[in-house]
Motif scaffolding. Structure first.
Motif, PDB file in Angstrom:
ATOM      1  N   SER A   2       0.842  -1.193   0.000  1.00 57.29           N
ATOM      2  CA  SER A   2       0.000   0.000   0.000  1.00 57.29           C
ATOM      3  C   SER A   2       0.874   1.238   0.000  1.00 57.29           C
ATOM      4  N   THR A   3       0.380   2.270  -0.656  1.00 52.80           N
ATOM      5  CA  THR A   3       1.137   3.507  -0.711  1.00 52.80           C
ATOM      6  C   THR A   3       0.865   4.362   0.526  1.00 52.80           C
ATOM      7  N   LYS A   4      -0.364   4.258   1.036  1.00 55.35           N
ATOM      8  CA  LYS A   4      -0.739   5.117   2.154  1.00 55.35           C
ATOM      9  C   LYS A   4      -1.524   4.298   3.161  1.00 55.35           C
ATOM     10  N   ASN A   5      -1.188   4.449   4.455  1.00 60.04           N
ATOM     11  CA  ASN A   5      -1.898   3.676   5.474  1.00 60.04           C
ATOM     12  C   ASN A   5      -3.207   4.343   5.872  1.00 60.04           C
ATOM     13  N   TRP A   6      -4.155   3.520   6.230  1.00 62.55           N
ATOM     14  CA  TRP A   6      -5.426   4.050   6.721  1.00 62.55           C
ATOM     15  C   TRP A   6      -5.201   4.742   8.058  1.00 62.55           C
ATOM     16  N   PRO A   7      -5.757   5.944   8.231  1.00 66.24           N
ATOM     17  CA  PRO A   7      -5.555   6.641   9.510  1.00 66.24           C
ATOM     18  C   PRO A   7      -6.275   5.954  10.679  1.00 66.24           C
ATOM     19  N   LEU A   8      -5.884   6.360  11.866  1.00 63.97           N
ATOM     20  CA  LEU A   8      -6.442   5.787  13.108  1.00 63.97           C
ATOM     21  C   LEU A   8      -7.624   6.637  13.586  1.00 63.97           C
ATOM     22  N   TRP A   9      -8.674   5.974  14.034  1.00 68.56           N
ATOM     23  CA  TRP A   9      -9.880   6.651  14.543  1.00 68.56           C
ATOM     24  C   TRP A   9     -10.178   6.162  15.947  1.00 68.56           C
ATOM     25  N   GLU A  10     -10.693   7.068  16.776  1.00 70.09           N
ATOM     26  CA  GLU A  10     -11.145   6.675  18.116  1.00 70.09           C
ATOM     27  C   GLU A  10     -12.658   6.490  18.058  1.00 70.09           C
ATOM     28  N   VAL A  11     -13.128   5.459  18.737  1.00 68.24           N
ATOM     29  CA  VAL A  11     -14.544   5.094  18.674  1.00 68.24           C
ATOM     30  C   VAL A  11     -15.224   5.333  20.019  1.00 68.24           C
ATOM     31  N   PHE A  12     -16.346   6.038  19.990  1.00 66.79           N
ATOM     32  CA  PHE A  12     -17.133   6.300  21.200  1.00 66.79           C
ATOM     33  C   PHE A  12     -18.530   5.743  20.988  1.00 66.79           C
TER      34      PHE A  12
END
Lengths: 95, 329
Positions: A2-12
Motif C-alpha cells: 500500500s502507498t498510504k496507510n489508513w488513519p487511526l480513529w477513536e470510537v465512542f
C-alpha cells in the motif's frame, strides 16, 4: 504494498439512551464513513450500542500525565467546593 | 575531564530512573492501572508490545484453521455460529492491535513482524483441521484453554490490555459452548461420527495442554510477568486447572482423553497426567509444525492480495473529500 496507510480513529459508543458516549477503542479506516461501519462491526456485534461517534485520533488533544501536578493541583486545596466543608448545626434537616 | 565528572551525571540519572521504577512497581502493587501516556520502564513497554501483539497475531492466524470449514459446515445453524466465531476472532485481533498501538508501535510494524516471522503466534494454529469434528475440538479445547489463560488478564496492569481482555472474555464463552455442542452431537451420533469426535480429541488434546505454555521450570518470564500482573497463575497451575475441568466434560459425552496415565488423585484433589512431548512443542514453535508455512502463506497472501483494496479505499476517500470541498465553495 500500500502507498498510504489508513488513519487511526477513536470510537465512542452510547450503549443506551440516557448514557453518555464512552470510549470503546480505536480502529483504522480510510474515511469517517468507513470508520463508522467498521466501528459497528468491531465494537457493537452484540447490541452494545445505539449511537457511535468516530473521530480521527490526530484531532484529539490530550493532557500529559507527567504534568498532572500543575494540571490538577489547583483543584486540590479548594475543599470549600465540597458541601462537607460547611459546618451546620445537627438540627438542620434536608440540607 | 576527571572520571568523576564523566560518571556523575550518569549515576544520578540512573538513580532517577531507579526511583521512577520503584514508584512504578509500587503503583502496580497497589492495583493502580498504567495508561499509555504514563511513564513506564522500557522493558514494560517492550514486554507488553511482545505479549499483546502475539496475542493479536494468534487471533488473526487463528481464523485460518476454522475459516477452512465455514463453507462446509453441515447445517445453516453450524455455519452462522462458525462464521460469527471467526468474525469475533477478527474483532479480538483488532481490539488487541489497537491496544498495542497505544504503546507507540504502528499497525504496519506489527503486521511486518508477523509476516516476517519475527513475531510469534500461538503454535496450536499450526495444526491442520482435517474433519468437521476439529471445529468442535477447537472450540471446546483450544478456546477452553484460551479462556483459562485470558480471564486473569482482565485484571492486568496495563489499562488498554485489561479493557480489551474484558471484551474478549465476554465473547469467548460462546466459542467454547458452540464447540462442545458440536462434540456432543457427534459423540451421540452414528459410530462413524463418534469416531470422528474421538479422533479430533486425540489430535487436539496434547497441543491444547502445550498451549498453556512451557513448564514452570522452563518458563523464563514468569516472575516478572507475575509482578506486572501479566500472569496471575503459573503455566503448570493453569494446565492443571484446564485438565481438571475438561476431563469430566469428556466423560459426560463418552469420549476418552488420550492419556493412559490420566488418573484422579484423591490426595491432590486433581488429575495426575502423562508426560507432555515438549520436543514436539518446541519443533512447532520453531516453525516445523505441520501447517506453519501454509498459515504464513495464507496470511501474507491475504495482506498482499488486499493491498489494492486498501489503496482504492484511500483513493476513494481522497476523492470524496475533494468533492465535498468543492461543493462547499
Amino acid at each position: 504494498m500500500s502507498t498510504k496507510n489508513w488513519p487511526l480513529w477513536e470510537v465512542f459508543v452510547r450503549s443506551k439512551n440516557g448514557l453518555e458516549h464512552r470510549h470503546f477503542g480505536s480502529l483504522h479506516a480510510a474515511d469517517a464513513e468507513m470508520a463508522l461501519e467498521n466501528a459497528r462491526d468491531v465494537y457493537t456485534r452484540r447490541n452494545e450500542g445505539v449511537s457511535i461517534w468516530v473521530v480521527e485520533s490526530k484531532n484529539i488533544t490530550a493532557s500529559n500525565p507527567e504534568h498532572n501536578g500543575e494540571m490538577f493541583e489547583p483543584a486540590q486545596d479548594k475543599v470549600y467546593r465540597h458541601p462537607t466543608f460547611y459546618e451546620l448545626p445537627d438540627e438542620v434537616k434536608y440540607m | 575531564m576527571s572520571e568523576e565528572q564523566i560518571t556523575r551525571p550518569n549515576v544520578s540519572l540512573g538513580k532517577g530512573v531507579e526511583n521512577l521504577e520503584t514508584q512504578f512497581e509500587e503503583r502496580i502493587a497497589r492495583d493502580e492501572k498504567i495508561e499509555p501516556k504514563d511513564w513506564m520502564p522500557e522493558k514494560y513497554r517492550q514486554t507488553h508490545i511482545r505479549q499483546m501483539s502475539q496475542h493479536a497475531h494468534s487471533e488473526i492466524v487463528g481464523m485460518l484453521p476454522e475459516g477452512n470449514w465455514i463453507t462446509r459446515a453441515p447445517s445453516l445453524r453450524r455455519k452462522v455460529a462458525l462464521l460469527a466465531k471467526v468474525q469475533d476472532e477478527a474483532g479480538h485481533g483488532l481490539y488487541l492491535y489497537s491496544a498495542c498501538e497505544t504503546l507507540g508501535i504502528s499497525r504496519d510494524e506489527l503486521y511486518e513482524q508477523l509476516h516476517s516471522g519475527k513475531a510469534k503466534y500461538s503454535s496450536i494454529f499450526n495444526y491442520p483441521t482435517v474433519t468437521w469434528a476439529d471445529m468442535g475440538a477447537i472450540g471446546w479445547l483450544v478456546d477452553g484453554a484460551a479462556i483459562i489463560n485470558q480471564v486473569p488478564l482482565c485484571n492486568t496492569s496495563f489499562g488498554p490490555y485489561a479493557r480489551a481482555m474484558v471484551r474478549v472474555c465476554k465473547e469467548e464463552s460462546f466459542h467454547q459452548r458452540q464447540g462442545y455442542e458440536i462434540m456432543i452431537k457427534l459423540a451421540n451420533g452414528t459410530p462413524e461420527q463418534k469416531d470422528m469426535a474421538q479422533d479430533a480429541l486425540n489430535r487436539w488434546w496434547w497441543p491444547s495442554l502445550m498451549m498453556l505454555g512451557p513448564t514452570d521450570a522452563e518458563s523464563v518470564h514468569t516472575e516478572q510477568s507475575m509482578k506486572w500482573k501479566l500472569k496471575r497463575k503459573s503455566n503448570d497451575e493453569l494446565r492443571q486447572q484446564f485438565i481438571d475441568q475438561t476431563v469430566p466434560q469428556a466423560d459426560l459425552i463418552g469420549l476418552t482423553i488420550p492419556d493412559p496415565d490420566l488418573k484422579w488423585n484423591e490426595e491432590r484433589d486433581s488429575y495426575d497426567f502423562g508426560e507432555i512431548d515438549w520436543d514436539e512443542f518446541w519443533q512447532v514453535v520453531k516453525g516445523h509444525g505441520p501447517m506453519n508455512k501454509e498459515r504464513m502463506k495464507a496470511r501474507v497472501g491475504a495482506w498482499e492480495g488486499g493491498a489494492w483494496v486498501r489503496d482504492a479505499a484511500m483513493a476513494h476517500a481522497a476523492k470524496n473529500a475533494e468533492r465535498k470541498e468543492k461543493e462547499a465553495v
